[in-house]
Design a protein around this motif. Structure first.
Motif, PDB file in Angstrom:
ATOM      1  N   ASN A  94      -3.658  -0.620  -3.437  1.00 57.26           N
ATOM      2  CA  ASN A  94      -2.756  -1.748  -3.211  1.00 57.26           C
ATOM      3  C   ASN A  94      -3.383  -2.733  -2.217  1.00 57.26           C
ATOM      4  O   ASN A  94      -3.415  -2.483  -1.012  1.00 57.26           O
ATOM      5  CB  ASN A  94      -1.389  -1.248  -2.730  1.00 57.26           C
ATOM      6  CG  ASN A  94      -0.315  -2.309  -2.903  1.00 57.26           C
ATOM      7  OD1 ASN A  94      -0.604  -3.437  -3.293  1.00 57.26           O
ATOM      8  ND2 ASN A  94       0.925  -1.943  -2.616  1.00 57.26           N
ATOM      9  N   ALA A  95      -3.879  -3.835  -2.750  1.00 58.95           N
ATOM     10  CA  ALA A  95      -4.630  -4.809  -1.959  1.00 58.95           C
ATOM     11  C   ALA A  95      -3.857  -6.116  -1.825  1.00 58.95           C
ATOM     12  O   ALA A  95      -3.019  -6.451  -2.667  1.00 58.95           O
ATOM     13  CB  ALA A  95      -5.977  -5.072  -2.625  1.00 58.95           C
ATOM     14  N   ILE A  96      -4.143  -6.833  -0.751  1.00 56.76           N
ATOM     15  CA  ILE A  96      -3.644  -8.213  -0.584  1.00 56.76           C
ATOM     16  C   ILE A  96      -4.830  -9.088  -0.195  1.00 56.76           C
ATOM     17  O   ILE A  96      -5.581  -8.747   0.728  1.00 56.76           O
ATOM     18  CB  ILE A  96      -2.530  -8.304   0.484  1.00 56.76           C
ATOM     19  CG1 ILE A  96      -1.285  -7.522   0.032  1.00 56.76           C
ATOM     20  CG2 ILE A  96      -2.156  -9.768   0.765  1.00 56.76           C
ATOM     21  CD1 ILE A  96      -0.087  -7.621   0.984  1.00 56.76           C
TER      22      ILE A  96
ATOM     23  N   ALA B 101      -0.475 -10.321  -8.059  1.00 53.15           N
ATOM     24  CA  ALA B 101      -1.382  -9.174  -7.928  1.00 53.15           C
ATOM     25  C   ALA B 101      -1.418  -8.681  -6.480  1.00 53.15           C
ATOM     26  O   ALA B 101      -1.558  -7.480  -6.236  1.00 53.15           O
ATOM     27  CB  ALA B 101      -2.787  -9.545  -8.391  1.00 53.15           C
ATOM     28  N   ASP B 102      -1.294  -9.600  -5.542  1.00 52.87           N
ATOM     29  CA  ASP B 102      -1.357  -9.231  -4.124  1.00 52.87           C
ATOM     30  C   ASP B 102      -0.146  -8.374  -3.758  1.00 52.87           C
ATOM     31  O   ASP B 102       0.996  -8.778  -3.964  1.00 52.87           O
ATOM     32  CB  ASP B 102      -1.391 -10.508  -3.268  1.00 52.87           C
ATOM     33  CG  ASP B 102      -2.624 -11.345  -3.545  1.00 52.87           C
ATOM     34  OD1 ASP B 102      -3.708 -10.956  -3.086  1.00 52.87           O
ATOM     35  OD2 ASP B 102      -2.508 -12.364  -4.266  1.00 52.87           O
ATOM     36  N   GLY B 103      -0.429  -7.210  -3.237  1.00 58.67           N
ATOM     37  CA  GLY B 103       0.637  -6.276  -2.877  1.00 58.67           C
ATOM     38  C   GLY B 103       1.361  -5.717  -4.088  1.00 58.67           C
ATOM     39  O   GLY B 103       2.430  -5.121  -3.941  1.00 58.67           O
ATOM     40  N   ASN B 104       0.790  -5.936  -5.270  1.00 60.56           N
ATOM     41  CA  ASN B 104       1.424  -5.492  -6.526  1.00 60.56           C
ATOM     42  C   ASN B 104       2.867  -5.987  -6.605  1.00 60.56           C
ATOM     43  O   ASN B 104       3.771  -5.280  -7.065  1.00 60.56           O
ATOM     44  CB  ASN B 104       1.380  -3.956  -6.631  1.00 60.56           C
ATOM     45  CG  ASN B 104       1.626  -3.458  -8.044  1.00 60.56           C
ATOM     46  OD1 ASN B 104       1.420  -4.189  -9.018  1.00 60.56           O
ATOM     47  ND2 ASN B 104       2.085  -2.228  -8.165  1.00 60.56           N
TER      48      ASN B 104
END
Lengths: 258, 258
Positions: A94-96, B101-104
């Motif tokens: 889980n990336a930001i 997509a960031d932080g799903n």
């Protein structure tokens, strides 16, 4: 203190449509807190060409005029950063994505105009890790592109190696930080003709003579300067080599030592 | 429950180099938790033209092929998003830019190919607010561009109005959410010829007749569908109008009511 791995990747991985997902898959599986910093590779240059914008260089360094900054923002913070984040999500990491403007994490000032005006290039003055700490605590992996800001609304193009070392130093207050600079060789080479001639340890007191003897030259000097800057400011471990070194710590690479 | 303001801005603000900073200054000064969603304006189209990439449309809707998705990612998540974040920082609003997509945070599936293949367009299937909750709790303002992902590594172009309504619905579990759609008019107009003929309230039971009478047409229909979708899924308040309505709640605008 917990260990935090900070990994910087450059053009040799980013520009390679096979290497990048394979690297990201392995990166995603790394246990414990981690942070990725990526450069821009050749994409900004090819984008500029496609848009008919002249790429201005001075002694191998890019001059960032307003148009070039736009292209850098689009390619680094947009295409590259978001595709890396989406790929990491696919591997359950889980990336930001971050620029230095996001969360006011990396503050810089525009480089003063001296003999040459490098344009919208930032020299880092402050790194704020507090919101990154919160995210890492929540099992989020920050992914940084090489852009900072001046707190006055101006984005600034900033060297990715420096972003990695400044983040590593700032995080060293709360973590045992390991900083890995990935590039296209197994490490710093004794002889550029011999890919296996890796100098496994560079001690601070040997560094000047390696430069004097012409063993460490040109682009490697600012990179290794960054490494020593980090190791001299409480970063626990600084390594240079192929990405392999992160996943197989016994594989050959260069370690920087005080 | 605390109030969360979700504000969506479109091309009429984003494309205007005077309106955008002035809006962001006022947005920055809004008290309490808030979140911004921005569309892409005309920038993606002009970028595509500059790069010699054909803009394909079907009945007024963009077809997102791979090249177009790249341009959208570069302009929405790169140039527009990062400049908004940097400007908010200049006004002491600590913001972090997000794609889905960031932080799903926003998961979608690629729209199935039927009569027409719209390409890399996403229909939202899930919104995860947990990490956004953490950030908002830490006084961070999320800034969303109109991009989602499919959890398999694919970014997807997604309608910004829908992103705003889906976020509003998801946050309604933990907040009293107010959702504001800013556009170029004071509200939904009774007569397009009269800028002051704002319909101040649209009740659900009156909506079908407004469509039938040709008062609400074309592009306004999906926008107002989104509004009703939100108000019927626990969003507390849904308004359409000039940005002015957010800062001066007594100013004329359209409110959507169950």
């Amino acid at each position: 203190m917990k260990t935090l791995k900070i990994i910087k990747i450059g053009g040799n991985i980013i520009d390679d449509t096979k290497k990048l997902p394979s690297f990201l898959e392995k990166f995603a599986s790394l246990k414990g807190p981690k942070l990725l910093v990526h450069g821009g590779g050749k994409l900004a240059t090819s984008m500029a060409q496609q848009m008919g914008i002249e790429v201005k260089m001075h002694q191998g360094r890019r001059i960032t005029d307003a148009d070039t900054l736009d292209i850098i923002t689009m390619t680094y913070a947009g295409k590259i950063n978001k595709n890396i984040v989406a790929t990491l999500q696919a591997y359950q990491c889980n990336a930001i994505g971050f620029s230095g403007a996001d969360g006011n994490t990396i503050i810089a000032k525009k480089r003063p105009i001296e003999a040459i005006d490098f344009g919208f290039v930032g020299d880092i003055t402050q790194v704020n890790t507090s919101i990154l700490d919160v995210l890492i605590h929540n099992h989020i992996t920050p992914v940084f592109c090489a852009i900072s800001h001046d707190e006055q609304g101006q984005l600034l193009n900033t060297n990715a190696d420096t972003i990695a070392s400044e983040l590593a130093i700032a995080f060293s207050e709360n973590y045992t930080v390991e900083l890995y600079y990935c590039f296209e060789k197994k490490g710093v080479l004794q002889s550029l003709q011999d890919e296996d001639s890796v100098i496994q340890t560079i001690h601070q007191n040997k560094y000047p003579s390696l430069i004097q003897e012409g063993i460490i030259t040109e682009g490697m000097i600012p990179k290794i300067d960054n490494c020593f800057y980090a190791i001299n400011h409480n970063v626990h471990k600084v390594c240079i080599g192929l990405p392999h070194m992160i996943f197989n710590p016994t594989s050959i690479h260069t370690t920087i030592q005080k």
